[in-house]
Design a protein around this motif. Structure first.
Motif, PDB file in Angstrom:
ATOM      1  N   PRO A   1      24.723  -9.163 -29.174  1.00  0.00           N
ATOM      2  CA  PRO A   1      26.040  -9.806 -29.107  1.00  0.00           C
ATOM      3  C   PRO A   1      26.599 -10.054 -30.505  1.00  0.00           C
ATOM      4  CG  PRO A   1      24.337 -11.430 -28.787  1.00  0.00           C
ATOM      5  CD  PRO A   1      23.634 -10.101 -28.852  1.00  0.00           C
ATOM      6  N   TYR A   2      27.889 -10.301 -30.558  1.00  0.00           N
ATOM      7  CA  TYR A   2      28.523 -10.648 -31.828  1.00  0.00           C
ATOM      8  C   TYR A   2      28.009 -11.993 -32.327  1.00  0.00           C
ATOM      9  CZ  TYR A   2      32.122  -6.987 -31.628  1.00  0.00           C
ATOM     10  OH  TYR A   2      32.768  -5.796 -31.625  1.00  0.00           O
ATOM     11  N   LEU A   3      28.097 -12.176 -33.631  1.00  0.00           N
ATOM     12  CA  LEU A   3      27.820 -13.480 -34.212  1.00  0.00           C
ATOM     13  C   LEU A   3      28.896 -14.472 -33.775  1.00  0.00           C
ATOM     14  CD1 LEU A   3      26.941 -12.342 -37.855  1.00  0.00           C
ATOM     15  CD2 LEU A   3      25.323 -13.106 -36.093  1.00  0.00           C
ATOM     16  N   CYS A   4      28.597 -15.746 -33.913  1.00  0.00           N
ATOM     17  CA  CYS A   4      29.559 -16.779 -33.516  1.00  0.00           C
ATOM     18  C   CYS A   4      30.751 -16.864 -34.467  1.00  0.00           C
ATOM     19  CB  CYS A   4      28.872 -18.142 -33.449  1.00  0.00           C
ATOM     20  SG  CYS A   4      27.577 -18.260 -32.214  1.00  0.00           S
ATOM     21  N   LYS A   5      30.567 -16.364 -35.702  1.00  0.00           N
ATOM     22  CA  LYS A   5      31.592 -16.501 -36.727  1.00  0.00           C
ATOM     23  C   LYS A   5      31.720 -15.187 -37.495  1.00  0.00           C
ATOM     24  CE  LYS A   5      32.737 -19.512 -40.679  1.00  0.00           C
ATOM     25  NZ  LYS A   5      32.272 -20.657 -41.473  1.00  0.00           N
ATOM     26  N   LEU A   6      32.941 -14.653 -37.532  1.00  0.00           N
ATOM     27  CA  LEU A   6      33.179 -13.388 -38.227  1.00  0.00           C
ATOM     28  C   LEU A   6      34.316 -13.542 -39.235  1.00  0.00           C
ATOM     29  CD1 LEU A   6      33.035 -10.755 -35.315  1.00  0.00           C
ATOM     30  CD2 LEU A   6      31.242 -11.334 -36.957  1.00  0.00           C
ATOM     31  N   GLY A   7      34.175 -12.864 -40.376  1.00  0.00           N
ATOM     32  CA  GLY A   7      35.245 -12.859 -41.360  1.00  0.00           C
ATOM     33  C   GLY A   7      36.400 -11.989 -40.896  1.00  0.00           C
ATOM     34  N   VAL A   8      37.609 -12.372 -41.267  1.00  0.00           N
ATOM     35  CA  VAL A   8      38.805 -11.600 -40.925  1.00  0.00           C
ATOM     36  C   VAL A   8      39.112 -10.668 -42.091  1.00  0.00           C
ATOM     37  CG1 VAL A   8      41.243 -11.718 -40.291  1.00  0.00           C
ATOM     38  CG2 VAL A   8      39.649 -13.494 -39.502  1.00  0.00           C
ATOM     39  N   THR A   9      38.992  -9.375 -41.868  1.00  0.00           N
ATOM     40  CA  THR A   9      39.058  -8.375 -42.938  1.00  0.00           C
ATOM     41  C   THR A   9      40.339  -8.452 -43.750  1.00  0.00           C
ATOM     42  OG1 THR A   9      37.710  -6.899 -41.568  1.00  0.00           O
ATOM     43  CG2 THR A   9      38.850  -5.916 -43.456  1.00  0.00           C
ATOM     44  N   PHE A  10      41.469  -8.650 -43.086  1.00  0.00           N
ATOM     45  CA  PHE A  10      42.756  -8.577 -43.775  1.00  0.00           C
ATOM     46  C   PHE A  10      43.350  -9.952 -44.091  1.00  0.00           C
ATOM     47  CE2 PHE A  10      42.279  -4.361 -42.047  1.00  0.00           C
ATOM     48  CZ  PHE A  10      42.809  -3.549 -43.046  1.00  0.00           C
TER      49      PHE A  10
END
Length: 286
Positions: free
Chosen positions: A109-118
């Protein structure tokens, strides 16, 4: 002397012909019939408001009234077409493995927190939906919503399977192929109906301005000057080619894009873009 006259006449002829075609775009190209118009495009479903490329993100964007979903595709080890941006799962799941080496049922599964690329120093913290979806899940859930599909690798099997899904779900008229690689785009779709271009000036917002070299600043300025031209957008629109600008997350960039005549804007903040369009009375072209 003769050479100079030849060069001068050739340049003059080129300039006059270019000006004529720019003024009258249908002289050589008939206007194409647009299957749909997209003003509001949700990048990865709206990566700043929900975990990117998840069903929760796509549902939120569609409920909000987005005109188009943008997503990314890869192929798993058991040849399932999944919606995910990176070829490697490290950034999104914390597991250092390639999607192509993992069966769909075994994808983490995805992590709980992801950086926003843009968007600099921006992170999205998701809810319960952390599953990497199949492309057919999106087609099943949103049968009438146009989808911009970014094929992330030049893989014949991936392209073939995506094409088969588009045909199976009768979505040829609702599908846009988008990729930075011209080779991939040519293999996916032959007709020129959509043009997706970045706004080069946003590089100063994505990176620390002090870290940019003079050459990087100059290249960004030059590219912005050449691409961000109202006359160019008007010419393409007159030919029936929709112009989408990505990925814009600030109101000043939304405003600039629409002032230049862009058909639509791709954003990580679908709510922010909708609010901006509502306040400024921006609707679909007639």
């Amino acid at each position: 002397m003769c050479a100079a006259v030849y060069v001068l006449s050739s340049v003059t002829g080129y300039v006059l012909a270019s000006a004529l075609l720019l003024k009258c775009p249908t002289l050589l190209h008939r206007r194409r019939k647009e299957p749909f118009f997209s003003r509001h495009i949700s990048h990865r479903g709206g990566a700043a408001e929900n975990l990117e490329n998840t069903m929760a993100a796509f549902k939120h964007a569609v409920d909000l009234g987005t005109d188009m979903l943008e997503l990314d595709c890869h192929l798993t080890k058991d040849e399932q077409v999944v919606v995910s941006h990176d070829a490697n799962l490290k950034r999104s799941t914390g597991i250092n493995a390639y999607i192509s080496d993992v069966a769909y049922a075994e994808l983490p599964p995805y992590l709980c927190k992801l950086g926003v690329t843009f968007q600099r120093e921006c992170f999205c913290e998701g809810g319960n939906d952390k599953r990497i979806p199949l492309l057919r899940d999106i087609f099943d859930a949103f049968p009438n919503t146009p989808v911009n599909i970014d094929i992330k690798v030049n893989n014949s099997t991936l392209i073939k399977k995506v094409s088969e899904l588009v045909t199976k779900y009768d979505r040829e008229h609702l599908t846009v192929w988008g990729n930075a690689s011209n080779q991939i785009v040519k293999r996916c779709y032959k007709e020129e109906q959509f043009l997706e271009i970045p706004m080069p000036s946003i590089i100063t917002k994505l990176k620390d301005p002090d870290s940019l070299t003079k050459s990087q600043r100059f290249i960004a300025w030059l590219a912005d000057s050449l691409l961000m031209r109202k006359a160019l957008f008007e010419h393409l629109t007159a030919r029936g080619i929709q112009v989408y600008i990505w990925v814009l997350n600030d109101e000043e960039d939304f405003q600039r894009a629409f002032d230049l005549g862009a058909t639509g804007v791709m954003t990580d903040f679908p709510t922010r873009l909708k609010d901006f369009m509502d306040r400024n009375g921006i609707s679909k072209p007639q």
